[in-house]
Design a protein around this motif. Structure first.
Motif, PDB file in Angstrom:
ATOM      1  N   VAL A 315       0.853  -1.182   0.000  1.00 62.60           N
ATOM      2  CA  VAL A 315       0.000   0.000   0.000  1.00 62.60           C
ATOM      3  C   VAL A 315       0.895   1.241   0.000  1.00 62.60           C
ATOM      4  O   VAL A 315       1.762   1.385   0.862  1.00 62.60           O
ATOM      5  CB  VAL A 315      -0.917   0.006   1.238  1.00 62.60           C
ATOM      6  CG1 VAL A 315      -1.732   1.278   1.277  1.00 62.60           C
ATOM      7  CG2 VAL A 315      -1.825  -1.212   1.222  1.00 62.60           C
ATOM      8  N   PRO A 316       0.716   2.175  -0.967  1.00 58.90           N
ATOM      9  CA  PRO A 316       1.579   3.370  -1.010  1.00 58.90           C
ATOM     10  C   PRO A 316       1.495   4.198   0.262  1.00 58.90           C
ATOM     11  O   PRO A 316       2.492   4.717   0.746  1.00 58.90           O
ATOM     12  CB  PRO A 316       1.049   4.148  -2.222  1.00 58.90           C
ATOM     13  CG  PRO A 316       0.310   3.150  -3.034  1.00 58.90           C
ATOM     14  CD  PRO A 316      -0.230   2.139  -2.078  1.00 58.90           C
ATOM     15  N   TYR A 361      -1.683   7.677   6.872  1.00 60.76           N
ATOM     16  CA  TYR A 361      -0.505   7.436   7.687  1.00 60.76           C
ATOM     17  C   TYR A 361       0.704   7.284   6.772  1.00 60.76           C
ATOM     18  O   TYR A 361       0.811   6.302   6.039  1.00 60.76           O
ATOM     19  CB  TYR A 361      -0.676   6.170   8.521  1.00 60.76           C
ATOM     20  CG  TYR A 361      -1.877   6.222   9.444  1.00 60.76           C
ATOM     21  CD1 TYR A 361      -1.797   6.828  10.689  1.00 60.76           C
ATOM     22  CD2 TYR A 361      -3.098   5.669   9.056  1.00 60.76           C
ATOM     23  CE1 TYR A 361      -2.893   6.876  11.532  1.00 60.76           C
ATOM     24  CE2 TYR A 361      -4.204   5.715   9.890  1.00 60.76           C
ATOM     25  CZ  TYR A 361      -4.092   6.322  11.131  1.00 60.76           C
ATOM     26  OH  TYR A 361      -5.182   6.366  11.957  1.00 60.76           O
ATOM     27  N   PRO A 362       1.624   8.237   6.782  1.00 60.11           N
ATOM     28  CA  PRO A 362       2.783   8.168   5.874  1.00 60.11           C
ATOM     29  C   PRO A 362       3.726   7.029   6.253  1.00 60.11           C
ATOM     30  O   PRO A 362       3.770   6.586   7.404  1.00 60.11           O
ATOM     31  CB  PRO A 362       3.454   9.533   6.065  1.00 60.11           C
ATOM     32  CG  PRO A 362       3.035   9.967   7.430  1.00 60.11           C
ATOM     33  CD  PRO A 362       1.648   9.438   7.638  1.00 60.11           C
ATOM     34  N   ASN A 363       4.445   6.541   5.255  1.00 59.83           N
ATOM     35  CA  ASN A 363       5.395   5.449   5.480  1.00 59.83           C
ATOM     36  C   ASN A 363       6.680   5.926   6.145  1.00 59.83           C
ATOM     37  O   ASN A 363       7.378   5.155   6.799  1.00 59.83           O
ATOM     38  CB  ASN A 363       5.727   4.757   4.152  1.00 59.83           C
ATOM     39  CG  ASN A 363       4.505   4.074   3.550  1.00 59.83           C
ATOM     40  OD1 ASN A 363       3.678   3.541   4.279  1.00 59.83           O
ATOM     41  ND2 ASN A 363       4.383   4.108   2.236  1.00 59.83           N
ATOM     42  N   LYS A 364       7.013   7.211   5.979  1.00 60.08           N
ATOM     43  CA  LYS A 364       8.249   7.739   6.547  1.00 60.08           C
ATOM     44  C   LYS A 364       7.961   8.310   7.931  1.00 60.08           C
ATOM     45  O   LYS A 364       6.990   9.033   8.145  1.00 60.08           O
ATOM     46  CB  LYS A 364       8.820   8.816   5.634  1.00 60.08           C
ATOM     47  CG  LYS A 364       9.208   8.288   4.264  1.00 60.08           C
ATOM     48  CD  LYS A 364       9.760   9.396   3.380  1.00 60.08           C
ATOM     49  CE  LYS A 364      10.119   8.853   1.998  1.00 60.08           C
ATOM     50  NZ  LYS A 364      10.650   9.934   1.116  1.00 60.08           N
ATOM     51  N   GLN A 368       4.077  13.846   8.774  1.00 55.69           N
ATOM     52  CA  GLN A 368       2.897  13.925   9.615  1.00 55.69           C
ATOM     53  C   GLN A 368       1.691  13.246   8.959  1.00 55.69           C
ATOM     54  O   GLN A 368       1.600  13.165   7.739  1.00 55.69           O
ATOM     55  CB  GLN A 368       2.554  15.391   9.910  1.00 55.69           C
ATOM     56  CG  GLN A 368       3.553  16.080  10.818  1.00 55.69           C
ATOM     57  CD  GLN A 368       3.066  17.461  11.221  1.00 55.69           C
ATOM     58  OE1 GLN A 368       2.158  18.005  10.610  1.00 55.69           O
ATOM     59  NE2 GLN A 368       3.674  18.023  12.250  1.00 55.69           N
ATOM     60  N   GLU A 369       0.803  12.780   9.831  1.00 54.75           N
ATOM     61  CA  GLU A 369      -0.450  12.216   9.343  1.00 54.75           C
ATOM     62  C   GLU A 369      -1.287  13.318   8.697  1.00 54.75           C
ATOM     63  O   GLU A 369      -1.180  14.486   9.044  1.00 54.75           O
ATOM     64  CB  GLU A 369      -1.240  11.591  10.497  1.00 54.75           C
ATOM     65  CG  GLU A 369      -0.520  10.460  11.190  1.00 54.75           C
ATOM     66  CD  GLU A 369      -1.278   9.968  12.418  1.00 54.75           C
ATOM     67  OE1 GLU A 369      -2.325  10.595  12.733  1.00 54.75           O
ATOM     68  OE2 GLU A 369      -0.832   9.005  13.053  1.00 54.75           O
ATOM     69  N   MET A 370      -2.152  12.917   7.746  1.00 55.57           N
ATOM     70  CA  MET A 370      -3.056  13.866   7.112  1.00 55.57           C
ATOM     71  C   MET A 370      -4.491  13.457   7.402  1.00 55.57           C
ATOM     72  O   MET A 370      -4.864  12.287   7.227  1.00 55.57           O
ATOM     73  CB  MET A 370      -2.824  13.937   5.605  1.00 55.57           C
ATOM     74  CG  MET A 370      -3.623  15.061   4.953  1.00 55.57           C
ATOM     75  SD  MET A 370      -3.292  15.250   3.186  1.00 55.57           S
ATOM     76  CE  MET A 370      -4.195  13.859   2.547  1.00 55.57           C
ATOM     77  N   PHE A 371      -5.289  14.419   7.841  1.00 63.24           N
ATOM     78  CA  PHE A 371      -6.666  14.149   8.239  1.00 63.24           C
ATOM     79  C   PHE A 371      -7.611  15.019   7.415  1.00 63.24           C
ATOM     80  O   PHE A 371      -7.320  16.203   7.166  1.00 63.24           O
ATOM     81  CB  PHE A 371      -6.844  14.440   9.734  1.00 63.24           C
ATOM     82  CG  PHE A 371      -8.271  14.343  10.205  1.00 63.24           C
ATOM     83  CD1 PHE A 371      -8.804  13.123  10.572  1.00 63.24           C
ATOM     84  CD2 PHE A 371      -9.074  15.467  10.278  1.00 63.24           C
ATOM     85  CE1 PHE A 371     -10.114  13.020  11.015  1.00 63.24           C
ATOM     86  CE2 PHE A 371     -10.392  15.385  10.710  1.00 63.24           C
ATOM     87  CZ  PHE A 371     -10.910  14.152  11.079  1.00 63.24           C
TER      88      PHE A 371
END
Length: 687
Positions: A315-316, A361-364, A368-371
């Motif tokens: 999943v990207p 939820y970013p892989n790195k 930051q998370e994006m909502f």
């Protein structure tokens, strides 16, 4: 407060529409008074029932486990029952929770109810249609009404689907119990259920539980379809208490939960889909004067739906997408018989709260998370009045009906409101709309011929997604979608006709309808906007087309060779285009069904052939491609045994006998359907 008006120029003002129906009804009433003593006045309600152009899909009778004989696979999912109907087709995204279509229109243009209760899904991707929150084990039948014939249940364009819960209805049966189990080989589906019921002349209590669990299924040629598993259980209870001979207090409750539901046609699965549905009803046979059959209901339901992609490989960017939908509603209706007239009036209303969000939820680790809010806490309030008059005339039966409703929207979340104001700076937090429906349907019998024909007009407000959706990804055409709160109401002028000829052993039927829909709502590409979803091809914004045309024609035949041996067949043709001549999506090609059934004493059996021609009128603009034709064969056999005064019913069969690899026009992203599948069901009824 902003008011959005729908166009009424086809029929003049709203007042003219309502007055036209009521005035015609009153004129007919007065014109019939002089004939009040003629024999036609003795006709009962049964004599005017053919005026209703509806289909009733029988799920079972109260004698559970015995009357499942009409369905090839008695414990099949409700989706499969609905798909076997004459008018309903299903959009399939996996093995579970198919999305019903009626007259080639999806749920935005329909009213889908349970015992008249309005319920709205909590999934922005339509992975939880209302039909997924009930089961065949707790239903008696499903009533399907086409077009404005379904306006009794709300403002619709395509029609209404009302699912009726099974009730003992004060039958003097005492205690009864049923145990059911089933197994299917293709996806190792396991089904276990049971009922425990009590009923007498003054009280009844019906309880039901069913559990289903299935692994991945295989398509034709034994190709496994990954992420097609599901697990579900459903609990229901219905009770009634007779206060007097004509006064009854009824209550119902449903709890439904599905977990680990895979959707192979989508990039995400569902970890939880849960519903609580309850109602309290008062039914009174004699009300005030000539008013009778008064029924009032209060109801509430709450739905939680959680999408995630945590079980998907590669999943990207991982996402969680929970959604919530709460609905509170009521209706009160009564009937009035006066001369040749059978009036019915209904007042109804509902309040719905729809909220959905997405967290990326970013892989790195340093990102930051994006909502975002994909449904910005939209509050919908709808109140309506429905009036209907069935009139016995000298030469036929006329049904007039009208509905007037007021609907308001409010975006309650400031964060979501400000997100939408990026695209619509002048957007108001609240808006109101007026919704209308008017219809006339006529029935005439010429010797043995029965003719039903009618015209209707109706409109609907945009759905929550169409009006307020924020970057909703559609994997079918690979675009993000954004709603438009300034959309006009979608309006449709409808005509329909049905001709039937019942003979001694043969019955023929021909039915057709046509919809001319103004301000038809679809998504159109906006090249100025950038996509949010990784890999998406662009962004579409919901907009009103100038118009769209849809029509359907079907022919039915039934022939009784003997009282035990019966053949039925159906073939239908569908077409849908917009004002530019583009094909509309999810329009069925020519399809057909033929069934030979036999039932004698304790044995029953059937052979069914179903299929479709090539889908040539597909819509690349909306993500469709060519779908080849297919033909499928089904076999089933049933036997009833008497065991010590109790009843054991056994049924077995095979679906897709030749293991055909196929997908239909309505299968999301061409997901293949199930290959060869053997099944067996057992029902043991303790009387």
């Amino acid at each position: 407060m902003k008011t959005i008006h729908s166009s009424g120029k086809w029929f003049g003002s709203l007042g003219n529409i309502i007055m036209l129906v009521l005035g015609l009804s009153l004129w007919l009433m007065s014109s019939q008074k002089v004939q009040a003593q003629e024999p036609i006045m003795a006709q009962t309600m049964d004599s005017i029932l053919p005026i209703d152009l509806k289909e009733v899909i029988v799920i079972s009778s109260f004698n559970r486990g015995i009357e499942h004989k009409s369905q090839p696979n008695p414990l099949s999912t409700l989706d499969e029952y609905l798909e076997s109907s004459k008018k309903i087709s299903m959009v399939k995204r996996g093995a579970y929770a198919w999305d019903p279509m009626l007259n080639d229109m999806t749920s935005e243009r329909l009213s889908i109810t349970i015992d008249g209760m309005r319920i709205f899904g909590a999934c922005t991707d339509k992975m939880d249609p209302i039909t997924s929150y009930v089961d065949v084990s707790n239903l008696s039948d499903v009533q399907v009404k086409s077009g404005q014939q379904g306006a009794q249940h709300g403002n619709v364009i395509g029609g209404a689907i009302d699912m009726h819960l099974e009730k003992s209805n004060f039958k003097p049966l005492g205690w009864t119990a049923t145990v059911e189990t089933g197994y299917e080989t293709n996806n190792t589906s396991q089904i276990v259920g049971g009922e425990l019921n009590y009923s007498d002349e003054n009280f009844y209590l019906d309880t039901d539980i069913i559990y289903r669990k299935a692994e991945n299924y295989t398509a034709g040629g034994r190709e496994e379809v990954a992420f097609s598993q599901y697990e579900k259980y459903n609990l229901s209870a219905n009770t009634g208490y007779k206060i007097s001979d004509d006064q009854k207090l009824l209550a119902s409750f449903i709890f439904d939960e599905a977990r680990d539901v895979g959707y192979p046609a989508l990039p995400m699965d569902v970890s939880l889909a849960r519903a609580f549905i309850g109602s309290l009803s008062w039914v009174q046979s004699n009300f005030i004067g000539n008013l009778e059959n008064w029924e009032s209901k209060l109801y509430a339901n709450t739905i939680t739906h959680i999408m995630d992609d945590s079980q998907r490989p590669n999943v990207p960017i991982r996402m969680d997408m929970p959604g919530w939908s709460d609905t509170y509603g009521f209706y009160s209706q009564a009937k009035l018989s006066f001369g040749n007239h059978r009036f019915m009036g209904k007042i109804d209303g509902f309040y719905n709260r729809s909220l959905a969000e997405m967290t990326m939820y970013p892989n790195k680790p340093n990102e930051q998370e994006m909502f975002m809010l994909t449904w910005p806490d939209v509050r919908t309030l709808n109140t309506g009045l429905y009036l209907q008059d069935k009139i016995n005339l000298n030469d036929g039966v006329l049904k007039l009906a009208t509905r007037l409703a007021y609907q308001s929207f409010q975006v309650a979340d400031d964060f979501g409101l400000n997100s939408l104001r990026i695209f619509y700076p002048e957007m108001d937090q609240r808006q109101t709309r007026t919704l209308k429906s008017v219809s006339a349907l006529y029935h005439k019998q010429f010797k043995k011929w029965h003719l039903n024909g009618g015209v209707a007009y109706g409109d609907r407000a945009p759905s929550v997604s169409e009006g307020f959706g924020f970057y909703l990804f559609n994997s079918f055409d690979n675009h993000d979608y954004i709603g438009d709160p300034n959309l006009k109401n979608e309006k449709a002028l409808e005509t329909q006709i049905k001709v039937t000829l019942p003979l001694d052993n043969l019955e023929l039927g021909l039915e057709g309808n046509y919809f001319h829909a103004r301000d038809y709502i679809v998504g159109e590409i906006d090249p100025a906007l950038n996509e949010m979803t990784i890999g998406a091809d662009g962004v579409k914004v919901y907009t009103n087309l100038k118009y769209a045309n849809l029509y359907n024609v079907s022919m039915d035949m039934e022939y009784k060779f003997t009282p035990e041996l019966n053949w039925s067949g159906r073939v239908s043709y569908h077409r849908g285009t917009d004002h530019n001549g583009r094909n509309l999506p999810f329009i069925s090609p020519v399809d057909y069904r033929s069934q030979l059934s036999y039932a004698h004493e304790s044995f029953s059996g059937s052979v069914t052939l179903s299929g479709a021609m090539d889908q040539t009128n597909f819509s690349p603009t909306f993500g469709e491609d060519h779908t080849p034709g297919y033909a499928l064969l089904f076999l089933s056999f049933g036997k009833t045994f008497s065991l010590g005064g109790n009843t054991l019913y056994v049924k077995a069969g095979v679906e897709n006998l030749f293991d055909t690899y196929y997908s239909t026009y309505s299968d999301w992203n061409n997901i293949p359907r199930m290959g060869r599948n053997f099944f067996m069901t057992l029902s043991y009824a303790i009387n």
